[in-house]
Design a protein around this motif. Structure first.
Motif, short mmCIF file in Angstrom:
data_model
loop_
_atom_site.label_atom_id
_atom_site.label_comp_id
_atom_site.label_asym_id
_atom_site.label_seq_id
_atom_site.Cartn_x
_atom_site.Cartn_y
_atom_site.Cartn_z
N LYS A 163 -21.52 25.61 53.76
CA LYS A 163 -21.25 24.41 53.27
C LYS A 163 -21.99 23.90 51.78
O LYS A 163 -23.27 23.71 52.03
CB LYS A 163 -21.58 23.35 54.36
CG LYS A 163 -21.30 22.02 54.23
CD LYS A 163 -21.41 20.99 55.47
CE LYS A 163 -21.12 19.71 55.27
NZ LYS A 163 -21.30 18.77 56.67
N LEU A 164 -21.25 23.81 50.91
CA LEU A 164 -21.91 23.64 49.56
C LEU A 164 -21.68 21.95 49.32
O LEU A 164 -20.72 21.43 49.42
CB LEU A 164 -20.90 24.26 48.43
CG LEU A 164 -20.52 25.60 48.72
CD1 LEU A 164 -19.92 26.34 47.61
CD2 LEU A 164 -21.92 26.72 49.03
N VAL A 165 -22.99 21.51 49.22
CA VAL A 165 -23.02 20.13 49.05
C VAL A 165 -24.14 19.75 48.05
O VAL A 165 -24.79 20.44 47.47
CB VAL A 165 -23.52 19.59 50.29
CG1 VAL A 165 -22.57 19.57 51.54
CG2 VAL A 165 -24.89 20.04 50.88
N SER A 166 -24.08 18.44 47.29
CA SER A 166 -24.83 17.98 46.53
C SER A 166 -25.07 16.44 46.73
O SER A 166 -23.89 15.65 46.71
CB SER A 166 -24.24 17.85 44.89
OG SER A 166 -24.94 17.37 43.87
N GLY A 167 -26.08 16.18 47.26
CA GLY A 167 -26.24 14.64 48.31
C GLY A 167 -25.29 14.92 49.25
O GLY A 167 -25.38 15.71 50.15
N SER A 233 -27.60 24.86 60.53
CA SER A 233 -27.76 23.35 60.84
C SER A 233 -27.12 23.08 62.11
O SER A 233 -27.02 22.07 62.68
CB SER A 233 -27.15 22.38 59.75
OG SER A 233 -25.79 22.81 59.48
N GLY A 234 -26.47 24.58 62.54
CA GLY A 234 -25.59 24.42 63.95
C GLY A 234 -24.62 24.98 64.14
O GLY A 234 -24.35 25.88 63.34
N VAL A 235 -23.83 24.81 65.08
CA VAL A 235 -22.69 25.73 65.17
C VAL A 235 -21.33 24.71 65.19
O VAL A 235 -21.58 23.49 65.77
CB VAL A 235 -22.65 26.39 66.59
CG1 VAL A 235 -21.50 27.03 66.93
CG2 VAL A 235 -23.85 27.30 66.31
N ILE A 241 -21.14 29.57 62.44
CA ILE A 241 -22.59 29.40 62.04
C ILE A 241 -22.63 28.54 60.67
O ILE A 241 -22.30 29.17 59.76
CB ILE A 241 -23.52 30.55 61.92
CG1 ILE A 241 -23.32 31.56 63.40
CG2 ILE A 241 -24.80 30.03 61.62
CD1 ILE A 241 -23.98 32.51 63.23
N ILE A 242 -22.95 27.37 60.84
CA ILE A 242 -22.91 26.26 59.65
C ILE A 242 -24.15 26.44 58.85
O ILE A 242 -25.34 26.49 59.28
CB ILE A 242 -22.63 24.72 59.90
CG1 ILE A 242 -21.47 24.67 60.84
CG2 ILE A 242 -22.68 24.00 58.55
CD1 ILE A 242 -21.14 23.28 61.27
N ILE A 243 -24.09 26.88 57.53
CA ILE A 243 -25.21 27.16 56.45
C ILE A 243 -25.14 26.12 55.43
O ILE A 243 -24.22 26.32 54.60
CB ILE A 243 -25.25 28.47 56.11
CG1 ILE A 243 -25.37 29.69 57.40
CG2 ILE A 243 -26.42 28.60 55.26
CD1 ILE A 243 -25.90 30.84 57.18
N PRO A 244 -25.76 25.05 55.46
CA PRO A 244 -25.70 23.92 54.31
C PRO A 244 -26.56 24.89 53.18
O PRO A 244 -27.65 24.97 53.05
CB PRO A 244 -26.30 22.64 54.85
CG PRO A 244 -27.11 23.21 56.13
CD PRO A 244 -26.71 24.51 56.68
#
Length: 348
Positions: A163-167, A233-235, A241-244
């Motif tokens: 999960k690619l995020v900025s803020g 950060s969870g499933v 498998i969520i990897i922020p």
């Protein structure tokens, strides 16, 4: 005779309206885009933020993918769009600015209103006919064959979602998965999508996730395949498998990646589509003559190869009989390409 005349007029009216609609649809504009969002609320917030920074930002939907594009310039001139894009990349925080060519916010054309003329049908009396009774035959119900649903084979490995995020905003980018820092091969996936990864073959049982997103600094993390909990950060609902991964925007002094400056294979000759981004940089340097830039390039491999260079030709974007041919290393080819970029900028 009156009926025939009315039909002919209707046909001519329809033909005269249709070309006007087609001409309107074919118009192409060039937009300098600073953000693309799947949700309308995010596009509105990003537009408001840009306007507070004294931009004249707007948003519109792209009918091809239903995403909302936030843009700060709309022009029919392609070169003007690329020049403004370069200015925005260099002078503002919007290092990811890019040019979309097409039509945003297209609405379905209204169909021509056609008045229907009433048609008078003369009724003729129907003669009653005697109907013979047909014997009723009982039919046995037909059993429908049972259709088996195809079995979807589950991909091998574990499901991951980077999960690619900025803020609070999602970022469009690409994730490269490598076995080690020295690996020359990698698997490339889109961010924010579920991907299946098989177990690494190295002794550590870990893989490297390298994120590349235009306008953001590159990020690398090392993930333990068996126990990725430190980054997870969870499933998700599909057991992924969520990897922020938090991305930081590029700032002045950072490098700007030219996504569309490309060369012909084993050559130091530009492909034609490279001209737009290069000309955008040319216009920016003319506008800001005090700017200083450093050109950086990279070629993979260590073995020598036969390459084509510009030589005495005055063509930057096509091959010529005046080109030179030589056997050079990857490092030398990189230098030739960097020199070609410099030569083109100076020539303009």
């Amino acid at each position: 005779m009156k009926k025939l005349l009315i039909l002919s007029c209707f046909f001519l009216l329809f033909l005269s309206v249709k070309p006007l609609q087609t001409h309107a649809q074919d118009a192409v504009e060039h937009y300098v885009v600073i953000g693309v969002f799947a949700k309308l609320d995010n596009a509105v917030r990003w537009t408001d933020r840009a306007n507070k920074m004294n931009f004249s930002a707007q948003y519109a939907v792209n009918p091809a993918n239903k995403y909302y594009y936030v843009y700060i310039l709309k022009t029919p001139e392609k070169r003007k769009a690329f020049s403004f894009m370069m200015k925005i990349r260099v002078e503002t925080e919007h290092k990811e600015a890019w040019v979309f060519s097409g039509k945003l916010g297209i609405e379905e054309p209204e169909k021509p209103v056609v008045k229907e003329t009433p048609v008078v049908i003369e009724e003729t009396p129907v003669e009653e006919q005697e109907v013979e009774e047909v014997p009723v035959v009982e039919e046995k119900p037909v059993e429908e064959p049972v259709v088996e649903e195809p079995v979807v084979e589950k991909p091998k490995g574990k499901p991951f979602l980077f999960k690619l995020v900025s803020g609070e905003e999602e970022v469009l980018g690409e994730v490269h998965v490598l076995e080690s820092p020295r690996a020359t091969q990698y698997q490339a996936f889109k961010g924010n999508e579920i991907v299946y990864l098989t177990a690494p073959r190295n002794s550590e049982g870990a893989f490297i996730a390298s994120v590349q997103a235009p306008g953001f600094r590159p990020v690398e993390i090392t993930v333990d395949y068996k126990d990725p909990g430190i980054f997870s950060s969870g499933v998700g609902p599909q057991n992924e498998i969520i990897i922020p991964i938090e991305l930081v925007r590029s700032k002045r002094g950072d490098y700007i990646e030219f996504n569309n400056v490309r060369f012909f294979g084993n050559s130091a000759i530009f492909q034609p589509e490279s001209k737009l981004e290069l000309d955008g940089l040319v216009d920016l340097l003319k506008e800001q003559p005090k700017y200083k830039i450093k050109i950086h390039g990279h070629c993979n491999g260590k073995q020598s190869r036969n390459v084509v260079t510009k030589g005495n030709s005055n063509q930057f974007f096509e091959t010529s009989t005046l080109n030179n041919r030589a056997s050079v290393s990857a490092k030398e080819l990189t230098q030739y390409r960097a020199d070609l970029v410099k030569e083109y900028l100076v020539s303009q």
